[in-house]
Design an enzyme around this catalytic site. Structure first.
Site, PDB file in Angstrom:
ATOM      1  N   GLU A 213     -10.488   3.907  -5.230  1.00 20.61           N
ATOM      2  CA  GLU A 213     -11.353   2.844  -4.724  1.00 20.61           C
ATOM      3  C   GLU A 213     -11.351   2.778  -3.196  1.00 20.61           C
ATOM      4  O   GLU A 213     -12.319   3.166  -2.551  1.00 20.61           O
ATOM      5  CB  GLU A 213     -10.949   1.509  -5.366  1.00 20.61           C
ATOM      6  CG  GLU A 213     -11.112   1.559  -6.893  1.00 20.61           C
ATOM      7  CD  GLU A 213     -11.188   0.196  -7.535  1.00 20.61           C
ATOM      8  OE1 GLU A 213     -11.143  -0.814  -6.816  1.00 20.61           O
ATOM      9  OE2 GLU A 213     -11.302   0.128  -8.766  1.00 20.61           O
ATOM     10  N   ASP A 219      -2.700  -0.938   3.797  1.00 20.51           N
ATOM     11  CA  ASP A 219      -2.091  -2.237   3.515  1.00 20.51           C
ATOM     12  C   ASP A 219      -1.556  -2.378   2.102  1.00 20.51           C
ATOM     13  O   ASP A 219      -0.968  -3.407   1.751  1.00 20.51           O
ATOM     14  CB  ASP A 219      -3.027  -3.406   3.887  1.00 20.51           C
ATOM     15  CG  ASP A 219      -4.313  -3.464   3.080  1.00 20.51           C
ATOM     16  OD1 ASP A 219      -4.525  -2.604   2.208  1.00 20.51           O
ATOM     17  OD2 ASP A 219      -5.116  -4.390   3.346  1.00 20.51           O
ATOM     18  N   CYS A 356      -6.035  -7.978   1.393  1.00 18.01           N
ATOM     19  CA  CYS A 356      -7.414  -7.501   1.296  1.00 18.01           C
ATOM     20  C   CYS A 356      -8.438  -8.629   1.381  1.00 18.01           C
ATOM     21  O   CYS A 356      -9.564  -8.410   1.828  1.00 18.01           O
ATOM     22  CB  CYS A 356      -7.634  -6.753  -0.020  1.00 18.01           C
ATOM     23  SG  CYS A 356      -6.449  -5.450  -0.374  1.00 18.01           S
TER      24      CYS A 356
END
Length: 368
Positions: A213, A219, A356
Protein backbone atom coordinates in the site's frame (compact mmCIF):
# COMPACT_ATOMS: atom_id res chain seq x y z
CA UNK A 1 -2.78 36.18 2.83
CA UNK A 2 -0.90 32.90 2.28
CA UNK A 3 1.58 33.02 -0.60
CA UNK A 4 2.80 30.25 -2.87
CA UNK A 5 6.57 30.51 -3.06
CA UNK A 6 7.88 29.55 -6.49
CA UNK A 7 11.36 31.06 -6.80
CA UNK A 8 13.12 29.69 -3.73
CA UNK A 9 13.23 26.70 -1.36
CA UNK A 10 13.16 26.30 2.42
CA UNK A 11 16.91 25.72 2.74
CA UNK A 12 17.69 28.94 0.90
CA UNK A 13 15.20 30.81 3.07
CA UNK A 14 16.35 29.35 6.40
CA UNK A 15 13.29 27.18 7.14
CA UNK A 16 13.58 23.60 8.47
CA UNK A 17 11.23 20.81 9.40
CA UNK A 18 11.31 20.53 13.22
CA UNK A 19 11.54 17.17 14.95
CA UNK A 20 8.19 15.80 16.09
CA UNK A 21 9.43 16.01 19.69
CA UNK A 22 9.68 19.81 19.48
CA UNK A 23 6.91 22.11 20.76
CA UNK A 24 3.65 21.98 18.79
CA UNK A 25 0.74 24.34 18.21
CA UNK A 26 -1.96 21.86 17.16
CA UNK A 27 -2.72 18.58 15.42
CA UNK A 28 -4.66 18.24 12.16
CA UNK A 29 -6.82 15.22 11.24
CA UNK A 30 -9.21 14.18 8.43
CA UNK A 31 -12.51 12.40 9.15
CA UNK A 32 -12.96 8.95 7.50
CA UNK A 33 -16.03 8.07 5.46
CA UNK A 34 -15.36 6.31 2.16
CA UNK A 35 -17.08 2.89 2.16
CA UNK A 36 -14.62 1.31 -0.29
CA UNK A 37 -11.87 1.55 2.36
CA UNK A 38 -13.67 1.52 5.72
CA UNK A 39 -16.12 -1.22 6.67
CA UNK A 40 -19.70 -0.70 7.83
CA UNK A 41 -20.01 2.77 6.39
CA UNK A 42 -16.83 3.82 8.23
CA UNK A 43 -18.66 3.90 11.58
CA UNK A 44 -16.10 1.70 13.42
CA UNK A 45 -13.25 3.75 11.93
CA UNK A 46 -14.94 6.99 12.95
CA UNK A 47 -15.11 5.77 16.55
CA UNK A 48 -11.38 4.98 16.43
CA UNK A 49 -10.55 8.39 14.94
CA UNK A 50 -12.66 9.99 17.66
CA UNK A 51 -10.73 8.09 20.35
CA UNK A 52 -7.42 9.26 18.88
CA UNK A 53 -8.60 12.87 18.62
CA UNK A 54 -9.96 12.91 22.16
CA UNK A 55 -6.70 11.49 23.49
CA UNK A 56 -4.66 14.15 21.69
CA UNK A 57 -6.84 17.07 22.77
CA UNK A 58 -5.94 16.40 26.41
CA UNK A 59 -2.47 17.68 25.46
CA UNK A 60 -3.01 20.23 22.68
CA UNK A 61 -5.66 21.52 20.24
CA UNK A 62 -7.02 19.27 17.48
CA UNK A 63 -8.64 20.37 14.22
CA UNK A 64 -10.73 17.74 12.44
CA UNK A 65 -11.31 18.36 8.74
CA UNK A 66 -14.47 16.79 7.33
CA UNK A 67 -16.43 16.63 4.09
CA UNK A 68 -19.66 18.63 3.81
CA UNK A 69 -21.83 15.51 3.97
CA UNK A 70 -20.23 14.33 7.20
CA UNK A 71 -19.95 17.65 9.01
CA UNK A 72 -22.96 17.29 11.32
CA UNK A 73 -22.20 13.66 12.14
CA UNK A 74 -18.59 14.47 12.91
CA UNK A 75 -19.45 17.56 14.96
CA UNK A 76 -21.96 15.61 17.03
CA UNK A 77 -19.52 12.78 17.74
CA UNK A 78 -16.57 14.89 18.86
CA UNK A 79 -16.32 16.86 22.07
CA UNK A 80 -16.51 20.64 21.97
CA UNK A 81 -12.78 20.78 22.73
CA UNK A 82 -12.09 19.66 19.15
CA UNK A 83 -12.54 22.08 16.26
CA UNK A 84 -14.38 20.75 13.21
CA UNK A 85 -13.76 22.43 9.85
CA UNK A 86 -15.45 21.56 6.58
CA UNK A 87 -13.04 20.59 3.79
CA UNK A 88 -13.57 18.38 0.75
CA UNK A 89 -11.25 15.39 0.53
CA UNK A 90 -10.80 11.94 -1.00
CA UNK A 91 -9.80 10.01 2.13
CA UNK A 92 -8.56 10.46 5.67
CA UNK A 93 -4.72 10.45 5.66
CA UNK A 94 -3.63 13.98 6.53
CA UNK A 95 -0.07 12.88 7.32
CA UNK A 96 0.37 12.12 3.65
CA UNK A 97 -1.73 14.72 1.87
CA UNK A 98 -1.44 17.55 4.38
CA UNK A 99 1.37 20.11 4.63
CA UNK A 100 4.76 19.41 6.15
CA UNK A 101 5.28 22.42 8.38
CA UNK A 102 8.56 24.33 8.52
CA UNK A 103 10.00 26.87 10.94
CA UNK A 104 12.86 29.37 10.98
CA UNK A 105 14.99 30.68 13.83
CA UNK A 106 12.64 33.65 14.29
CA UNK A 107 9.72 31.30 14.94
CA UNK A 108 7.97 32.00 11.63
CA UNK A 109 6.11 29.13 9.96
CA UNK A 110 5.95 27.99 6.36
CA UNK A 111 5.07 24.63 4.81
CA UNK A 112 5.89 22.17 2.05
CA UNK A 113 2.99 21.24 -0.20
CA UNK A 114 4.09 17.96 -1.80
CA UNK A 115 2.47 16.46 -4.88
CA UNK A 116 0.13 13.73 -3.63
CA UNK A 117 -0.90 10.86 -5.93
CA UNK A 118 -2.45 8.28 -3.57
CA UNK A 119 0.79 6.33 -3.06
CA UNK A 120 1.54 5.58 -6.68
CA UNK A 121 -0.81 7.37 -9.05
CA UNK A 122 -2.09 5.44 -12.03
CA UNK A 123 0.88 3.06 -11.77
CA UNK A 124 0.14 1.47 -8.38
CA UNK A 125 -1.89 3.95 -6.34
CA UNK A 126 -4.66 2.93 -3.93
CA UNK A 127 -7.57 5.00 -5.20
CA UNK A 128 -8.69 7.39 -7.90
CA UNK A 129 -9.30 10.29 -8.02
CA UNK A 130 -7.02 11.97 -5.48
CA UNK A 131 -7.42 15.55 -6.68
CA UNK A 132 -9.15 16.82 -3.52
CA UNK A 133 -6.50 15.25 -1.28
CA UNK A 134 -3.83 17.01 -3.31
CA UNK A 135 -5.48 20.33 -2.38
CA UNK A 136 -5.64 19.68 1.37
CA UNK A 137 -2.16 21.03 2.13
CA UNK A 138 -2.84 24.25 0.26
CA UNK A 139 -6.19 24.74 1.99
CA UNK A 140 -4.70 24.20 5.46
CA UNK A 141 -2.02 26.77 4.67
CA UNK A 142 -4.72 29.21 3.53
CA UNK A 143 -6.63 28.68 6.78
CA UNK A 144 -3.51 29.29 8.84
CA UNK A 145 -2.23 32.11 6.55
CA UNK A 146 1.06 30.28 6.17
CA UNK A 147 3.18 30.68 3.04
CA UNK A 148 3.96 27.39 1.28
CA UNK A 149 6.38 25.88 -1.20
CA UNK A 150 4.74 23.73 -3.88
CA UNK A 151 7.24 20.90 -4.23
CA UNK A 152 8.11 19.59 -7.69
CA UNK A 153 7.96 15.92 -6.77
CA UNK A 154 5.69 13.32 -5.16
CA UNK A 155 6.08 12.69 -1.43
CA UNK A 156 3.96 11.74 1.58
CA UNK A 157 4.57 12.87 5.14
CA UNK A 158 4.59 9.27 6.37
CA UNK A 159 7.64 8.52 4.23
CA UNK A 160 9.98 10.82 6.21
CA UNK A 161 11.12 11.41 9.78
CA UNK A 162 13.57 14.17 10.71
CA UNK A 163 15.68 14.96 13.76
CA UNK A 164 15.35 18.74 13.34
CA UNK A 165 19.13 19.00 13.16
CA UNK A 166 19.86 18.18 9.54
CA UNK A 167 19.01 14.48 9.21
CA UNK A 168 16.11 12.83 7.40
CA UNK A 169 15.25 9.13 7.64
CA UNK A 170 13.39 7.27 4.88
CA UNK A 171 13.27 4.02 2.89
CA UNK A 172 14.38 3.14 -0.61
CA UNK A 173 11.34 0.90 -0.98
CA UNK A 174 9.11 3.95 -0.77
CA UNK A 175 10.91 6.92 -2.31
CA UNK A 176 12.39 4.92 -5.18
CA UNK A 177 9.07 3.27 -5.99
CA UNK A 178 8.12 3.50 -9.66
CA UNK A 179 4.73 5.08 -8.89
CA UNK A 180 6.17 8.26 -7.41
CA UNK A 181 9.10 9.90 -9.18
CA UNK A 182 10.34 7.41 -11.79
CA UNK A 183 12.34 10.05 -13.68
CA UNK A 184 14.45 11.01 -10.64
CA UNK A 185 17.58 9.23 -9.44
CA UNK A 186 18.24 8.53 -5.77
CA UNK A 187 20.75 11.39 -5.76
CA UNK A 188 18.20 13.81 -7.25
CA UNK A 189 15.63 12.77 -4.63
CA UNK A 190 18.22 13.34 -1.90
CA UNK A 191 18.85 16.82 -3.23
CA UNK A 192 15.15 17.65 -3.12
CA UNK A 193 14.72 16.25 0.40
CA UNK A 194 17.63 18.32 1.67
CA UNK A 195 16.36 21.47 -0.06
CA UNK A 196 12.73 21.20 1.09
CA UNK A 197 13.41 19.94 4.64
CA UNK A 198 16.64 21.91 5.14
CA UNK A 199 18.67 18.80 5.87
CA UNK A 200 22.26 17.81 5.20
CA UNK A 201 22.06 14.02 5.23
CA UNK A 202 19.54 11.39 4.12
CA UNK A 203 19.62 8.03 5.93
CA UNK A 204 18.21 5.34 3.65
CA UNK A 205 16.78 2.14 5.08
CA UNK A 206 16.29 -0.51 2.43
CA UNK A 207 12.74 -1.65 3.20
CA UNK A 208 9.60 -1.00 5.19
CA UNK A 209 6.95 -3.55 6.17
CA UNK A 210 4.13 -2.33 3.92
CA UNK A 211 5.10 -3.41 0.43
CA UNK A 212 1.59 -3.29 -1.01
CA UNK A 213 0.00 0.00 0.00
CA UNK A 214 2.36 2.78 1.13
CA UNK A 215 5.28 0.82 -0.36
CA UNK A 216 7.41 1.10 2.74
CA UNK A 217 6.58 4.19 4.77
CA UNK A 218 9.18 4.93 7.42
CA UNK A 219 6.62 5.74 10.13
CA UNK A 220 5.67 2.07 10.43
CA UNK A 221 9.22 0.95 11.20
CA UNK A 222 11.45 3.69 12.68
CA UNK A 223 11.40 7.27 13.97
CA UNK A 224 13.54 9.88 15.66
CA UNK A 225 12.70 10.28 19.35
CA UNK A 226 15.45 12.88 19.93
CA UNK A 227 18.50 14.13 18.04
CA UNK A 228 20.83 11.18 17.62
CA UNK A 229 18.26 8.66 18.86
CA UNK A 230 15.84 6.44 16.95
CA UNK A 231 13.30 3.77 17.85
CA UNK A 232 12.52 0.87 15.55
CA UNK A 233 10.37 -2.24 15.36
CA UNK A 234 12.04 -5.40 16.59
CA UNK A 235 11.21 -9.05 17.10
CA UNK A 236 13.19 -12.24 17.66
CA UNK A 237 10.22 -14.39 16.66
CA UNK A 238 11.33 -15.97 13.39
CA UNK A 239 7.72 -16.85 12.58
CA UNK A 240 6.56 -13.24 12.74
CA UNK A 241 5.90 -11.79 9.26
CA UNK A 242 7.97 -8.70 10.13
CA UNK A 243 10.97 -10.65 11.48
CA UNK A 244 13.34 -10.32 8.52
CA UNK A 245 12.61 -6.64 7.90
CA UNK A 246 12.80 -5.79 11.61
CA UNK A 247 16.19 -7.49 11.98
CA UNK A 248 17.48 -5.78 8.85
CA UNK A 249 16.28 -2.33 9.95
CA UNK A 250 17.86 -2.67 13.37
CA UNK A 251 21.21 -3.66 11.90
CA UNK A 252 21.11 -0.86 9.33
CA UNK A 253 20.30 1.79 11.93
CA UNK A 254 23.07 0.60 14.25
CA UNK A 255 25.61 1.35 11.50
CA UNK A 256 24.34 4.82 10.68
CA UNK A 257 25.59 8.29 11.64
CA UNK A 258 23.47 11.43 11.53
CA UNK A 259 24.29 14.76 9.90
CA UNK A 260 26.33 15.83 12.92
CA UNK A 261 28.46 12.68 12.82
CA UNK A 262 26.79 10.97 15.78
CA UNK A 263 26.38 7.20 15.65
CA UNK A 264 22.68 6.61 16.15
CA UNK A 265 21.48 5.28 19.50
CA UNK A 266 18.90 2.67 18.53
CA UNK A 267 16.01 1.57 20.77
CA UNK A 268 13.98 -1.59 20.12
CA UNK A 269 10.17 -1.53 20.26
CA UNK A 270 8.37 -4.86 20.19
CA UNK A 271 6.05 -6.07 17.46
CA UNK A 272 2.62 -7.48 18.25
CA UNK A 273 2.81 -11.06 19.49
CA UNK A 274 0.18 -12.14 16.98
CA UNK A 275 0.02 -10.65 13.48
CA UNK A 276 -3.06 -8.50 12.94
CA UNK A 277 -5.17 -9.61 9.97
CA UNK A 278 -8.41 -8.54 8.34
CA UNK A 279 -11.16 -10.33 10.32
CA UNK A 280 -13.84 -12.71 8.99
CA UNK A 281 -16.90 -11.27 7.27
CA UNK A 282 -15.05 -8.03 6.50
CA UNK A 283 -16.94 -6.17 3.81
CA UNK A 284 -16.26 -2.90 2.04
CA UNK A 285 -17.76 -1.53 -1.16
CA UNK A 286 -15.99 -2.92 -4.20
CA UNK A 287 -15.17 0.08 -6.36
CA UNK A 288 -13.07 0.11 -9.50
CA UNK A 289 -9.82 1.94 -8.88
CA UNK A 290 -9.75 1.26 -5.12
CA UNK A 291 -7.65 -1.36 -3.33
CA UNK A 292 -9.51 -4.47 -2.18
CA UNK A 293 -9.34 -5.75 1.41
CA UNK A 294 -10.00 -9.41 2.08
CA UNK A 295 -10.42 -11.57 5.16
CA UNK A 296 -7.04 -12.85 6.28
CA UNK A 297 -4.96 -10.09 4.67
CA UNK A 298 -1.99 -9.06 6.82
CA UNK A 299 -2.33 -5.61 8.41
CA UNK A 300 0.71 -3.45 9.08
CA UNK A 301 0.13 -3.08 12.80
CA UNK A 302 3.14 -1.36 14.35
CA UNK A 303 3.62 0.23 17.76
CA UNK A 304 6.15 2.62 16.17
CA UNK A 305 3.32 4.43 14.38
CA UNK A 306 2.77 6.60 17.45
CA UNK A 307 2.38 10.39 17.66
CA UNK A 308 4.49 12.58 19.94
CA UNK A 309 2.49 15.52 21.33
CA UNK A 310 3.16 18.21 23.93
CA UNK A 311 3.72 16.30 27.14
CA UNK A 312 2.54 12.97 25.78
CA UNK A 313 2.79 10.13 23.27
CA UNK A 314 -0.32 8.57 21.71
CA UNK A 315 0.41 4.88 21.07
CA UNK A 316 -1.46 2.24 19.00
CA UNK A 317 -3.00 -0.71 20.85
CA UNK A 318 -4.53 -3.82 19.32
CA UNK A 319 -5.85 -5.98 22.14
CA UNK A 320 -2.62 -7.95 21.75
CA UNK A 321 -0.52 -9.67 24.41
CA UNK A 322 2.33 -7.21 23.75
CA UNK A 323 0.26 -4.01 24.13
CA UNK A 324 1.41 -3.39 27.71
CA UNK A 325 5.03 -4.15 26.84
CA UNK A 326 4.95 -1.61 24.02
CA UNK A 327 3.55 1.06 26.35
CA UNK A 328 6.31 0.36 28.86
CA UNK A 329 9.08 0.41 26.24
CA UNK A 330 7.84 3.67 24.77
CA UNK A 331 7.33 5.12 28.25
CA UNK A 332 10.95 4.35 29.08
CA UNK A 333 12.01 6.42 26.06
CA UNK A 334 9.85 9.40 27.07
CA UNK A 335 10.09 9.66 30.88
CA UNK A 336 8.83 13.26 30.82
CA UNK A 337 5.74 12.52 28.71
CA UNK A 338 2.51 10.72 29.55
CA UNK A 339 1.95 7.59 27.47
CA UNK A 340 -1.62 7.04 26.27
CA UNK A 341 -2.71 3.90 24.43
CA UNK A 342 -5.62 3.92 21.96
CA UNK A 343 -7.07 0.85 20.26
CA UNK A 344 -6.53 1.38 16.54
CA UNK A 345 -7.43 -1.97 14.99
CA UNK A 346 -10.12 -0.37 12.84
CA UNK A 347 -7.63 2.20 11.54
CA UNK A 348 -5.12 -0.55 10.73
CA UNK A 349 -7.83 -2.40 8.79
CA UNK A 350 -8.04 0.71 6.59
CA UNK A 351 -4.31 0.77 5.93
CA UNK A 352 -2.77 3.11 8.51
CA UNK A 353 -2.43 4.11 12.14
CA UNK A 354 -2.13 7.04 14.56
CA UNK A 355 0.83 8.73 12.91
CA UNK A 356 -0.73 8.28 9.47
CA UNK A 357 -3.97 10.06 10.42
CA UNK A 358 -2.39 13.06 12.14
CA UNK A 359 -0.16 15.99 11.18
CA UNK A 360 1.53 18.22 13.74
CA UNK A 361 1.86 21.98 13.34
CA UNK A 362 4.90 23.35 15.21
CA UNK A 363 4.55 26.15 17.70
CA UNK A 364 5.38 29.52 16.16
CA UNK A 365 7.95 30.56 18.68
CA UNK A 366 11.60 31.59 18.53
CA UNK A 367 14.03 28.70 18.68
CA UNK A 368 16.27 28.67 21.73
Amino acid sequence: MAKRIQDSNPKQDGFRMPGEFERQEKIWMLWPERPDNWRDGAKPAQRAYKDVAEAICKFEPVVMLVSPTQYINCRNQLSSDISVVEMTNNDAWVRDCGPTFLKNSQGELRACDWIFNAWGGLTNGLYFPWDQDDLVARKICELERIDSYRADFVLEGGSIHVDGEGTVLTTKMCLLDKGRNPSLTQEEIEERLCSYLNCEKVLWLKDGIDKEETKGHIDDVACFIAPGEVACIYTEDKQHPFYSVAQQIYQELCEMEDAKGRRLKVHKICCTKDPVRIPPNFQIDLVEGSAARKTGDLCFASYINFLIVNGGVIVPQYGDEHDALALKQIGDLFPDRRIVGVNTREIVYGGGNIHCITQQQPAAETAE
